[in-house]
Design an enzyme around this catalytic site. Structure first.
Site, PDB file in Angstrom:
ATOM      1  N   GLU A 280       0.821  -1.210   0.000  1.00 49.33           N
ATOM      2  CA  GLU A 280       0.000   0.000   0.000  1.00 49.33           C
ATOM      3  C   GLU A 280       0.857   1.264   0.000  1.00 49.33           C
ATOM      4  O   GLU A 280       0.610   2.209   0.741  1.00 49.33           O
ATOM      5  CB  GLU A 280      -0.958  -0.008   1.205  1.00 49.33           C
ATOM      6  CG  GLU A 280      -1.902  -1.210   1.190  1.00 49.33           C
ATOM      7  CD  GLU A 280      -2.941  -1.206   2.300  1.00 49.33           C
ATOM      8  OE1 GLU A 280      -2.650  -0.683   3.387  1.00 49.33           O
ATOM      9  OE2 GLU A 280      -4.041  -1.728   2.071  1.00 49.33           O
ATOM     10  N   ASP A 354      -8.788  -8.935   4.145  1.00 51.77           N
ATOM     11  CA  ASP A 354      -8.470  -7.872   5.098  1.00 51.77           C
ATOM     12  C   ASP A 354      -9.517  -7.729   6.200  1.00 51.77           C
ATOM     13  O   ASP A 354     -10.360  -6.830   6.126  1.00 51.77           O
ATOM     14  CB  ASP A 354      -8.353  -6.538   4.337  1.00 51.77           C
ATOM     15  CG  ASP A 354      -7.685  -5.458   5.177  1.00 51.77           C
ATOM     16  OD1 ASP A 354      -7.218  -5.794   6.273  1.00 51.77           O
ATOM     17  OD2 ASP A 354      -7.634  -4.301   4.731  1.00 51.77           O
ATOM     18  N   GLU A 382     -12.486  -1.940  12.381  1.00 54.56           N
ATOM     19  CA  GLU A 382     -12.414  -1.206  11.124  1.00 54.56           C
ATOM     20  C   GLU A 382     -13.557  -1.568  10.174  1.00 54.56           C
ATOM     21  O   GLU A 382     -14.193  -0.690   9.594  1.00 54.56           O
ATOM     22  CB  GLU A 382     -11.067  -1.488  10.450  1.00 54.56           C
ATOM     23  CG  GLU A 382     -10.959  -0.891   9.066  1.00 54.56           C
ATOM     24  CD  GLU A 382      -9.595  -1.145   8.404  1.00 54.56           C
ATOM     25  OE1 GLU A 382      -8.732  -1.777   9.026  1.00 54.56           O
ATOM     26  OE2 GLU A 382      -9.422  -0.690   7.265  1.00 54.56           O
TER      27      GLU A 382
END
Ligand code: BDP
Length: 688
Positions: A280, A354, A382
């Site tokens: 990323e 993820d 998240e």
């Protein structure tokens, strides 16, 4: 006047006691006569000699008067005897032994930290009405929290306020909270903390910051907690002003070696580095045509003389619109199995994508026979509703740890693999991305505390069950009344599946808001990378929905042992909760219960909303039985959760209906808004 002041002070203290700050360590008074009869006579005194036992003694002195209403005196022959005994017959250096005799309870361990763990075990037993005797050892060596905290005080994916670490006050002022943080972790057996974000600022390695890190390490040390740092791979260039950070260049290696020496001169028991490289946009060895092995081993060599470890993350995936991100970590790391130095652990997220609400296990866990792997769970929510949705994550952790991987073609749980039993790992580790922050109650959602608790307990013993952990936590935090306790426990155990029902039934994944990862946005088709869109994953069309990962599709299933993947490979035998992970399921395919897929799919979203209403009703029933402030806090968050569950339901049902072109199942009331209206909600939330 004075009297009123006292009353006011008393009231203030009462309110304080309920604000959640004390976590599971409020030590409220024991009422059960059997427990009192067992413990009171044996805890009239504390006997110890070793100076290193001070924090253990301090905890006993704090807890026992509150729990049992007695103040243990110091010394004597009987009572609570705490002993460091290097010759005790326990193979695990962090283990401890508890024995009970007529007038005494003895806690012995080879190291002082073992005695501290024994004390916390004793306090837990008192509060859960159990007897304490036995021999206990952690099943995992590195039991770790990962804080994604930045040096400016923000937290990446943090939903409970700002960072706990006040860099501008350190090293001079030590916020008392640091010690309470260490106590809470030690009470669970957590022995390591990575204090900064994996997207790491090089600044943490500057001499200016290292003295601040040292100050924290000094507070944590008596509680058996080692400090680690996430490091920016380009630090030699950024801080050291070298032309680059190529791991094969001697001057880069020298820079890291000298940096490691500097760190250890300040923090002799420093744990090591956590590294997110070439992921990323973060720098890494591949920037210079080198490999993960080159990068990890270079750092490992710098840390090795000091006994430090490298945790190198496997969360690496190249943006490839035609590929399957599911396969990335395996493809990146499997070829290097066996090439990492002996102080390197590869840290792998529980699932291949993820931290989704339900993921199959990462295939890497079944494939790296010569490299120790660490489990990375995410405790901060998240993708699970931030701090407004009640999700007890232990159910998810347990599901993952108990997965039978079929490695070696026999029953092999992921828990066993992590414990090193399957491949003979030289290091074992379980880590969790922390959900803590500066909110008074640490975790924002009061029930989020249970997720921190569960991560710690499972890192100590990954074979524990979500159910027993919930019960432990409730009796130390909310109530010891057995009816109230079992009511809350059932609620907790239902929450994860409820969340899955209204956000991601049948294995739907990655349909949340782009970037912020909150709320539904299954329509996202453009993002900075193709694999950050929703369409990449759900692949809905007029025929059906889901990602074909069988051999007619991306064939990601081939990364697992055959015996594991076999049932997932066919639509007939794939467990229904994983269907969309592995198949493009026709809308009108008949499921086991006779519904066609479209109907079953829609019903789950509706069911999820109903279940949140059920949670609200059940929570009302504990009013007056749990601390009032917690009660109100959870009630209010449940209202938000309900509103947002309807948001998810409406968004997903209306959006996917544009593909299925089918009516809602009979008896379900259509959403009161149009898809266009639901899409606008994102603006109302002003998240972006
Ligand atoms: C993703 C998060 C991102 C993290 C990344 C990681 O959205 O903020 O930096 O994982 O784990 O889930 O590195």
């Amino acid at each position: 006047m004075k009297r009123y002041l006292f009353i006011l002070l008393f009231l203030c203290l009462q309110v304080r006691a309920e604000d959640g700050y004390k976590l599971w360590m409020s030590y409220s008074k024991i009422e059960d006569p059997k427990t009192l009869n067992f413990y009171k006579p044996r805890l009239q005194a504390i006997v110890w000699e070793d100076k290193d036992l001070e924090v253990a003694v301090e905890e006993v002195k704090l807890a026992i008067p509150k729990l049992l209403g007695i103040t243990p005196k110091k010394g004597g022959k009987n009572g609570l005897i705490l002993k460091v005994n290097p010759h005790i017959n326990i193979t695990n250096p962090e283990g401890y032994k508890v024995s009970v005799s007529g007038q005494s309870i003895t806690i012995e361990a080879p190291r002082s930290v073992g005695v501290l763990y024994g004390v916390f075990h004793l306090l837990r037993c008192i509060q859960t009405g159990q007897e304490p005797a036995g021999e206990f050892s952690p099943k995992i060596q590195h039991r770790m929290l990962n804080h994604w905290d930045n040096n400016n005080g923000t937290i990446e994916r943090g939903y409970a306020g700002m960072s706990l670490w006040k860099w501008y006050e350190l090293p001079e002022r030590l916020d008392p909270r640091y010690k309470d943080y260490a106590r809470a972790n030690a009470s669970l057996g957590i022995n390591a903390t990575v204090i900064n974000n994996v997207n790491a600022s090089a600044r943490f390695l500057s001499s200016e910051y290292l003295v601040k890190v040292k100050a924290l390490a000094d507070v944590f040390r008596p509680y058996g907690i080692k400090v680690y740092l996430s490091v920016n791979f380009a630090s030699p260039r950024i801080l050291g002003k070298l032309p680059d950070a190529d791991p094969l260049k001697p001057e880069v290696q020298k820079w890291w070696k000298e940096k490691a020496d500097e760190i250890y001169s300040l923090i002799p028991d420093f744990g090591g580095f956590l590294v997110k490289a070439n992921s990323e946009g973060e720098p890494g060895p591949m920037d210079y045509g080198r490999t993960h092995v080159d990068g990890a081993n270079m750092l490992a060599k710098a840390l090795k003389p000091h006994g430090g470890m490298v945790f190198w993350r496997a969360f690496v995936y190249a943006p490839d619109p035609k590929g399957d991100r599911f396969k990335a970590a395996y493809e990146e790391f499997k070829p290097y199995d066996g090439q990492f130095d002996d102080n390197v652990i590869i840290q792998v997220k529980n699932g291949p994508i993820d931290f989704m609400p339900r993921e199959p296990i990462s295939p890497l866990f079944t494939a790296m026979e010569k490299t120790p792997l660490a489990m990375e769970f995410q405790v901060t929510q998240e993708y699970l509703g931030w701090a407004t949705h009640w999700v007890y994550l232990a159910s998810m952790f347990e599901e993952c740890l108990k997965t039978d991987t079929r490695v070696k073609n026999r029953k092999t749980t992921l828990s066993e693999i992590l414990q090193g039993k399957t491949f003979g790992y030289r290091h074992t580790a379980i880590t969790g991305v922390a959900n803590t922050g500066s909110d008074r109650n640490w975790t924002g959602h009061p029930m989020g505390q249970a997720n921190w608790y569960a991560l710690g307990r499972l890192a100590w013993d990954p074979d524990l069950g979500a159910k027993e952990i919930a019960q432990e936590w409730i009796s130390q935090t909310l109530s010891r009344d057995s009816k109230t306790g079992s009511d809350i426990q059932s609620m907790m155990l239902s929450t994860r599946e409820i969340y899955v029902n209204y956000t991601s039934p049948f294995g739907l994944h990655h349909v949340m808001g782009e970037g912020h990862h909150f709320g539904p946005e299954p329509w996202v088709e453009k993002a900075p990378r193709p694999d950050w869109t929703a369409l990449y994953y759900h692949k809905a069309d007029e025929k059906g929905i889901g990602f074909d990962r069988t051999n007619t599709g991306s064939n990601a299933l081939a990364q697992y042992p055959k015996e594991f993947s076999a049932p997932f490979s066919s639509l007939e035998t794939c467990p229904e909760e994983f269907l969309l992970w592995f198949h493009h399921v026709p809308w009108d395919r008949k499921l086991k219960n006779g519904d066609i897929f479209w109907e079953a799919f829609v019903k789950k979203f509706y069911q999820g909303v109903k279940e949140v209403e059920g949670l609200q009703r059940d929570w009302e029933k504990v009013k007056g039985k749990v601390p009032q402030e917690t009660f109100e806090n959870v009630s209010a968050r449940l209202k938000t959760q309900h509103k947002e569950a309807i948001w998810w339901r409406d968004a997903c049902v209306l959006y996917f209906q544009t593909f299925s072109k089918k009516a809602l199942p009979a008896g379900l009331k259509a959403p009161e808004r149009t898809l266009e209206e639901v899409k606008k909600i994102v603006d109302v939330y002003h998240i972006r």
